[in-house]
Design a protein around this motif. Structure first.
Motif, short mmCIF file in Angstrom:
data_model
loop_
_atom_site.label_atom_id
_atom_site.label_comp_id
_atom_site.label_asym_id
_atom_site.label_seq_id
_atom_site.Cartn_x
_atom_site.Cartn_y
_atom_site.Cartn_z
N TYR A 51 0.82 -1.22 0.02
CA TYR A 51 0.22 -0.03 0.02
C TYR A 51 0.80 1.41 0.07
O TYR A 51 1.55 1.55 0.96
CB TYR A 51 -1.07 -0.02 1.16
N THR A 72 -8.11 -6.35 -1.55
CA THR A 72 -8.19 -5.34 -2.62
C THR A 72 -9.55 -4.97 -3.05
O THR A 72 -9.73 -3.83 -3.29
CB THR A 72 -7.28 -5.81 -3.77
N LYS A 73 -10.58 -5.67 -2.96
CA LYS A 73 -11.77 -5.24 -3.46
C LYS A 73 -12.46 -4.37 -2.39
O LYS A 73 -12.99 -3.48 -2.62
CB LYS A 73 -12.61 -6.51 -3.43
N SER A 76 -11.39 -0.94 -2.40
CA SER A 76 -11.70 -0.06 -3.84
C SER A 76 -13.09 0.73 -3.43
O SER A 76 -13.25 1.48 -4.35
CB SER A 76 -11.68 -1.10 -4.99
N SER A 78 -15.50 3.29 -1.95
CA SER A 78 -15.48 4.19 -1.30
C SER A 78 -15.95 4.31 0.05
O SER A 78 -16.80 3.87 0.67
CB SER A 78 -16.28 5.50 -1.94
N ASP A 126 -20.91 -1.79 -5.18
CA ASP A 126 -19.62 -1.93 -5.94
C ASP A 126 -19.21 -3.32 -6.10
O ASP A 126 -18.69 -4.00 -6.87
CB ASP A 126 -18.41 -1.48 -5.09
#
Length: 200
Positions: A51, A72-73, A76, A78, A126
């Motif tokens: 990161y 990682t998902k 992503s 917000s 998302d």
């Protein structure tokens, strides 16, 4: 990017592990550092996510690529940072989490610290339909673990306390109280155990 770190696990801390690779110690922040307890002083491979931001660089570590992918998902989305993603990974059964997204269960998602209704809706928006490939992952760190796993959670916590220098007698004195805890997450159990030991 640093995909993984392979070396000797030399230290385990409350929120991170230290892996020695040819004399260089890498600090790797993990959701459940004590999950690596059995590998202490041995060779270990930890999947990592590097990161990088203007003011910080952190290595986050995972037991496998599926955990890393879920992390990682999550980041992503917000409203969810690395700490929030790790908190989710460290306290939930992965399949239950994915199922909650698929059925749009806001109530389940808002049960995590820092996840309000707006962020829960954003997670669903998302990630719905994008995590089904992970649905076959073995359950990890479930709050409702079977009784067979309860013992292993207690055992892992005991081993962690021994590595921190506590005696068998001291550890056994708090086991009854530790067994009353709702969680079987090893790190949470160790934190509770340390709090109990401090009072004795």
């Amino acid at each position: 990017m640093i995909a993984y770190i392979k070396g000797t696990l030399v230290q385990i801390h409350e929120d991170a592990v230290i892996v020695d690779v040819h004399g260089v110690g890498y600090e790797i922040v993990c959701a459940t550092p004590f999950a690596f307890q059995a590998s202490l002083d041995n060779q270990v491979t930890i999947h990592t996510y590097h990161y990088v931001r203007e003011d910080t660089q952190v290595l986050y570590g995972f037991r496998n690529d599926d955990e890393k992918l879920l992390f990682t998902k999550l980041i992503s989305v917000s409203g969810i940072g690395p700490k929030g993603a790790l908190a989710i990974l460290g306290s939930v059964d992965t399949q239950a989490f994915i199922e909650a997204i698929e059925r749009e269960d806001d109530k389940f998602l808002t049960s995590f610290p820092g996840i309000g209704k707006k962020t829960a809706r954003q997670i669903i928006l998302d990630l719905k339909g994008k995590l089904t490939a992970l649905a076959s992952m073995p359950a990890q760190s479930s709050v409702n673990t079977p009784s067979g796993e309860d013992a292993s959670g207690i055992q892992e916590a005991q081993e962690a306390l021994k590595s921190l220098g506590y005696t068998e007698r001291e550890i056994k004195s708090i086991i009854p109280e530790l067994k009353q805890e709702d969680t079987q997450n090893t790190d949470e159990m160790v934190r509770k155990a340390l709090a109990l030991l401090m009072r004795k």
